[in-house]
Design a protein around this motif. Sequence first.
Motif, mmCIF file in Angstrom:
data_model
loop_
_atom_site.group_PDB
_atom_site.id
_atom_site.type_symbol
_atom_site.label_atom_id
_atom_site.label_comp_id
_atom_site.label_asym_id
_atom_site.label_seq_id
_atom_site.Cartn_x
_atom_site.Cartn_y
_atom_site.Cartn_z
ATOM 1 N N ALA A 66 32.328 -44.575 117.096
ATOM 2 C CA ALA A 66 33.390 -43.955 116.304
ATOM 3 C C ALA A 66 33.972 -42.732 117.014
ATOM 4 O O ALA A 66 35.186 -42.522 117.035
ATOM 5 N N SER A 259 30.466 -46.668 110.911
ATOM 6 C CA SER A 259 31.625 -47.497 111.226
ATOM 7 C C SER A 259 31.593 -48.758 110.354
ATOM 8 O O SER A 259 30.595 -49.030 109.686
ATOM 9 N N LEU A 274 31.507 -45.676 105.403
ATOM 10 C CA LEU A 274 32.264 -45.120 106.514
ATOM 11 C C LEU A 274 32.102 -43.611 106.579
ATOM 12 O O LEU A 274 32.314 -42.895 105.604
ATOM 13 N N LYS A 275 31.731 -43.164 107.742
ATOM 14 C CA LYS A 275 31.652 -41.735 108.033
ATOM 15 C C LYS A 275 32.628 -41.532 109.175
ATOM 16 O O LYS A 275 32.354 -41.899 110.311
ATOM 17 N N ARG A 276 33.813 -40.986 108.876
ATOM 18 C CA ARG A 276 34.927 -41.055 109.801
ATOM 19 C C ARG A 276 34.801 -40.046 110.935
ATOM 20 O O ARG A 276 35.561 -39.083 111.048
ATOM 21 N N ASP A 278 35.518 -40.736 113.887
ATOM 22 C CA ASP A 278 36.735 -40.880 114.692
ATOM 23 C C ASP A 278 37.834 -39.949 114.199
ATOM 24 O O ASP A 278 38.525 -39.306 114.998
ATOM 25 N N THR A 279 37.972 -39.837 112.894
ATOM 26 C CA THR A 279 38.973 -38.933 112.312
ATOM 27 C C THR A 279 38.667 -37.478 112.657
ATOM 28 O O THR A 279 39.568 -36.708 113.009
ATOM 29 N N ASP A 306 39.010 -38.945 102.382
ATOM 30 C CA ASP A 306 38.579 -40.200 103.015
ATOM 31 C C ASP A 306 37.748 -39.957 104.274
ATOM 32 O O ASP A 306 37.690 -40.808 105.157
#
Length: 369
Positions: A66, A259, A274-276, A278-279, A306
């Motif tokens: 991620a 992910s 989801l543990k973002r 990437d965000t 989110d």
Amino acid sequence: MKKSLILILASMMVLTFALAGCGTGSDTDDNGADENGAENGVAEDPTRVGLVLSTGGLGDQSFNDAAYRGLEQAEQDLGIEFDYIEPEDSAEDENALRRFAEQDYDLVIGVGFQMQDTLKEVAEDMDHINFAIVDGGYAEIPDNVATLNFAQHEGSFLAGALAALVTEVNTIGFMGGVESALITQFQAGFEQGATHVNPDVDIDVRYVGDFGDIARGRETARGQVERGADVIYHAAGGSGTGLFEVAEDEEIYAIGVDSNQNMVAPGYVIASMLKRVDTAVYSITESVVNDAFEGGKDYIFDLSDDGVGLTSLTDLDIEEEDAAETERITQEQLEAIQEMKQSVTAEHAETIEELRQQIISGEIVVDTE
């Protein structure tokens, strides 16, 4: 006659050069900067980001992947350049972090709480470099460090509620990687969500003791199945691959983490929390690109933005469709995912959404322990 022609041509050449010197070209502004903002048509050096991954490296289909995706997106959108190092052991973390810092990278990112003490030490030695740590926490955050954290207990609450709604035997499992303050937050949220919808559900909690040992993950998950669990949620990094193998072999359900892992065992992974990462990685990189990096600050990503949450319980997600288009899974496996959603999780989507909104509003408070 010939002499007059020569004089006319010479005058035209002088006029052409004069006009060129006035900066009338459409690719530059009045200050001599081109359309990309570089002065005098010379491109500015791109922002450089160094990424030090947690043990397990790329291919964990979890938080390492991620973080890498976040920088790939930043490379595409923001024009950054990045490089990464995959330490084979946590003892290599310091050298990896220092390597990027000594090369004057604009931002150095460490992935995983196991790196937090090492990163802080390097950051204090190299205080002219911007650093960020995923899942790091300090009593006092250095001025050149941003910590990127997540309300994993909130997302895990939803995972626990879903597991308790889906189980047919009233026994579910939680499989952690290394028992620590961070991973016990996943456990706490999962237990609270499960008991919120079913106070009588049994929860079998086990720890692998490693984030990158598939065999031990497989052994741990098999033991949970033998003790009766038919839905197991993991927060075990690469060790979670062992759970997915057991889910297929024993025909039980798994819940992925970090992910979208629904494609690892199509039809047997009912959702992923989801543990973002990437965000978060993209966001902090963008702040450096825009000269807006704020160190000494803890950034929290939660349900309200989110930053955490579950994959869709009703429809195919983009990642799942992309996996089929790129032939990482077959069309038949994609259909298995869709069938699972329709027959297993879709009926619980409304309940899970109500719980999500109640957490966001504060009606439900999820404890971290």
